[in-house]
Write a protein that holds these residues in place. Sequence first.
Motif, mmCIF file in Angstrom:
data_model
loop_
_atom_site.group_PDB
_atom_site.id
_atom_site.type_symbol
_atom_site.label_atom_id
_atom_site.label_comp_id
_atom_site.label_asym_id
_atom_site.label_seq_id
_atom_site.Cartn_x
_atom_site.Cartn_y
_atom_site.Cartn_z
ATOM 1 N N ARG B 67 -10.577 -0.651 3.794
ATOM 2 C CA ARG B 67 -9.277 -1.085 3.457
ATOM 3 C C ARG B 67 -8.266 -0.784 4.853
ATOM 4 N NH1 ARG B 67 -7.831 3.044 -1.068
ATOM 5 N NH2 ARG B 67 -9.232 4.137 0.061
ATOM 6 N N GLY B 68 -8.617 0.356 5.376
ATOM 7 C CA GLY B 68 -8.062 0.940 6.790
ATOM 8 C C GLY B 68 -8.003 -0.269 7.728
ATOM 9 N N LYS B 69 -8.945 -0.659 7.985
ATOM 10 C CA LYS B 69 -9.066 -1.901 8.990
ATOM 11 C C LYS B 69 -8.281 -3.132 8.644
ATOM 12 C CE LYS B 69 -13.900 -0.725 10.047
ATOM 13 N NZ LYS B 69 -15.110 -0.642 9.189
ATOM 14 N N ARG B 70 -8.081 -3.242 7.451
ATOM 15 C CA ARG B 70 -7.220 -4.435 7.151
ATOM 16 C C ARG B 70 -5.685 -4.112 6.638
ATOM 17 N NH1 ARG B 70 -11.362 -7.521 3.293
ATOM 18 N NH2 ARG B 70 -12.380 -5.629 2.933
ATOM 19 N N GLY B 71 -5.299 -2.848 7.221
ATOM 20 C CA GLY B 71 -3.835 -2.646 6.981
ATOM 21 C C GLY B 71 -3.510 -2.067 5.610
ATOM 22 N N GLY B 72 -4.736 -1.631 4.825
ATOM 23 C CA GLY B 72 -4.308 -1.279 3.422
ATOM 24 C C GLY B 72 -3.985 0.401 3.380
ATOM 25 N N VAL B 73 -3.936 0.985 4.515
ATOM 26 C CA VAL B 73 -3.703 2.559 4.691
ATOM 27 C C VAL B 73 -2.738 2.612 5.811
ATOM 28 C CG1 VAL B 73 -4.727 4.835 5.004
ATOM 29 C CG2 VAL B 73 -6.047 2.807 3.667
ATOM 30 N N VAL B 74 -1.381 3.064 5.230
ATOM 31 C CA VAL B 74 -0.393 3.070 6.239
ATOM 32 C C VAL B 74 0.500 4.506 6.271
ATOM 33 C CG1 VAL B 74 1.962 2.152 6.964
ATOM 34 C CG2 VAL B 74 0.231 0.553 5.866
ATOM 35 N N PRO B 75 0.284 4.965 7.515
ATOM 36 C CA PRO B 75 1.097 6.421 7.371
ATOM 37 C C PRO B 75 2.493 6.115 7.604
ATOM 38 C CG PRO B 75 0.052 5.934 9.776
ATOM 39 C CD PRO B 75 -0.224 4.896 8.605
ATOM 40 N N VAL B 76 3.384 6.762 6.542
ATOM 41 C CA VAL B 76 4.854 6.925 6.256
ATOM 42 C C VAL B 76 5.419 8.105 6.691
ATOM 43 C CG1 VAL B 76 4.734 4.560 5.021
ATOM 44 C CG2 VAL B 76 4.610 6.700 3.993
ATOM 45 N N ASN B 77 6.838 8.145 6.901
ATOM 46 C CA ASN B 77 7.506 9.388 6.937
ATOM 47 C C ASN B 77 8.765 9.553 6.063
ATOM 48 O OD1 ASN B 77 6.078 10.641 9.304
ATOM 49 N ND2 ASN B 77 6.654 8.822 10.366
ATOM 50 N N SER B 78 9.071 8.445 5.259
ATOM 51 C CA SER B 78 9.997 8.568 4.495
ATOM 52 C C SER B 78 9.763 7.535 3.044
ATOM 53 C CB SER B 78 11.475 8.315 4.824
ATOM 54 O OG SER B 78 11.341 6.906 5.425
ATOM 55 N N LYS B 79 10.539 7.532 2.164
ATOM 56 C CA LYS B 79 10.525 6.757 0.978
ATOM 57 C C LYS B 79 10.787 5.359 1.654
ATOM 58 C CE LYS B 79 12.480 5.732 -3.553
ATOM 59 N NZ LYS B 79 13.337 6.383 -4.809
ATOM 60 N N GLN B 80 11.796 5.148 2.286
ATOM 61 C CA GLN B 80 12.323 3.848 3.001
ATOM 62 C C GLN B 80 10.861 3.075 3.703
ATOM 63 O OE1 GLN B 80 14.890 2.522 2.100
ATOM 64 N NE2 GLN B 80 14.237 0.506 3.033
ATOM 65 N N GLU B 81 10.170 4.074 4.414
ATOM 66 C CA GLU B 81 9.068 3.513 5.116
ATOM 67 C C GLU B 81 7.920 3.139 4.085
ATOM 68 O OE1 GLU B 81 9.563 6.024 9.168
ATOM 69 O OE2 GLU B 81 7.737 5.657 8.458
#
Lengths: 290, 381
Positions: B67-81
């Motif tokens: 999943r990670g390689k295909r963009g399925g795991v994304v770091p985020v810093n806020s609800k908006q992100e």
Amino acid sequence: MAIIIDEKNIPVIVQGITGHQGSFHAQQMKLFGTNIVGGVTPGKKGTQSAGVPVFDSVKEAVENTGARASVIFVPAPYAPDAVIEAIDSGIKLIVIITEHIPFHDMVKMKLYAQLKGSRLIGPNGPGMASVGLAKLGIMPNSIFRQGSVGVVSRSGTLTYEIVNTISESGFGETTVIGIGGDQVVGTKMQDAVQLFEKDSETKAIVMVGEIGGTAEEETAEIIKNSVSKPVVGFIAGRYAPPGKRMGHAGAIITGNKGTAESKIRALNEAGIRVASTPTEIPEILKQLIR
Amino acid sequence: MIALTVILLKPVLQINDMVDLLEYEGKQIFQKYQVPVTEFKVIRSESDIPDFSERMVIKAQVPVGGRGKRGGVVPVNSKQEALIAMDKIRKIDFDGHRSEVFLLEKAYSERRELYLSVTLDRSKELPVILASAEGGMDINSVPAEKIYRHHIVPYVSVPEYVKRELGEFLGLKDRQIYEVVDALYSIYDQMDASLVEINPLAVTDGGLTALDSKITVEDDALFRHQEIEPRYFGLEPVEIEARKKGLSFVRLEGDIGIIANGAGLNMATIDMISLRGGRPANFFDLGGTDDPAKVIEALKLESKIVSKVLFINIFGGVTRCDTVATGIVQAVKELKPDFKIVVRLRGANEEQGRHILQENGIESLLNLDQAIDRVVKLAGE
């Protein structure tokens, strides 16, 4: 001689004999010549099914009939218990017809059977028959002909097709074993092949495999090292797509494992000719048996 | 009457595929068995996302690897992100799967990534523990000497010395791994799993943490696990329809429809047609039946995918040829198919079956090779 069932009149019971499958096939087995002596269905003691007495427990059936083998038609959730009961009652040959038994149960049942010295055949298979002696299972009686070929197969109806072809060609069979289509089976392909090698009546062996697992590759290794009789192979699923389970729990190609190519290659490397259609099998047999 | 028994013998859902649990479902089971996981929240809709200001990760929930390689795991810093990330992930095709549910968890900083699993070794017919210090990648690409293996005998479970060996192999000094190994085998055993995998199992400053979960439950055992719903991941609509009716059906790419009784005979039929240059459209195990209605159901399903030829190959035993013939005749009257049907009947009651078909003008053959030739020829016309 034949294998596993190597005598006439071995007394056999049917567990789950009052069900429609159980009673129908008990009749068919009798017509084949199997010595069906009774059946077991808890709560049905004192009744008759397929012309034989029904008992509440395997122990009772064994005490009254001297049964030494059992054929199991009990539904999957209750089948493991029926098998353990048969083992505990001293039954040494147990043929399990039931399909959809969880493999977790089968792993444990098989270890228990080995501990107590019982042989399991199946589950999820058509059972076995030694032609002229007895049939323990559901294969049609009409396909057999007494002869010199030992057949071991992972399939059901494909086995009928192939056995029928072998019979029509004039060869006939000693023993036919359907080991079942599940991932874990009581008697493996390699066990059957080794028994056929030791059997004096069996002149050639036909092994019918299918995609999934590595049983055919392992059997090929055994044949290369310790089988002197001619062997003809057949592998179903050459055109099966990877990742799709083809009906049987065991018939699935995962990654590059379990493919027909790998099995055919292993068999060829062990000097075994592989037929591409059922009708090719007797043609190859003709060249191998003189 | 026989048909009734056939149903009794198959009380279990016939899904014909293992049930792959999603990461969050697996982690919920991990929590129950005290396998340490990073704190997480299941996100089904936007309102499930809490306000946050620390570093988190949003993860697609699909039953496929990478999943990670295909963009399925994304770091985020806020609800908006998180909201933006979810929108992006929804558009990604993961081998035919779309993420409908998401997992939000704290970002982690691990020192090392390990691999740990329990699965069935078909050839030894026993469960096996696999462990490696090379976590985070497909275990099939890890060299054999870097994998610790131990076959488990169910009545013996996991001996203490094995946990000691395994801990040493992974370079772990803490006994926490002992508990994780015990828990993993308990899940395998009690959930009737065919695979329980933690990859990666992270070594963090706070101890071990399962960063992912993969649990596959055997479908034959679902009668013991009412809490697990059958699922139809990666199946075509016609396959799903078949599964729901308890029919064993697999869609292939060709145009020749196939109905046969038995899995092995189906595969052999597909092979023979392919060897002669035909292209099978499906695998369809009619199973053992004494009910013409099941044959009609089968033809209805086939009529959705077949364009030119349908081949029905029956070797009668439990299934009687006359029953099948009766079903075919009724189905043809009802459906009026615009494709040709070739029937090959052998075994129990073949004469009666052939007679029924002949009376109704449906072609039938006895010989399999001849039937296959006929089918391939018709498909080529």
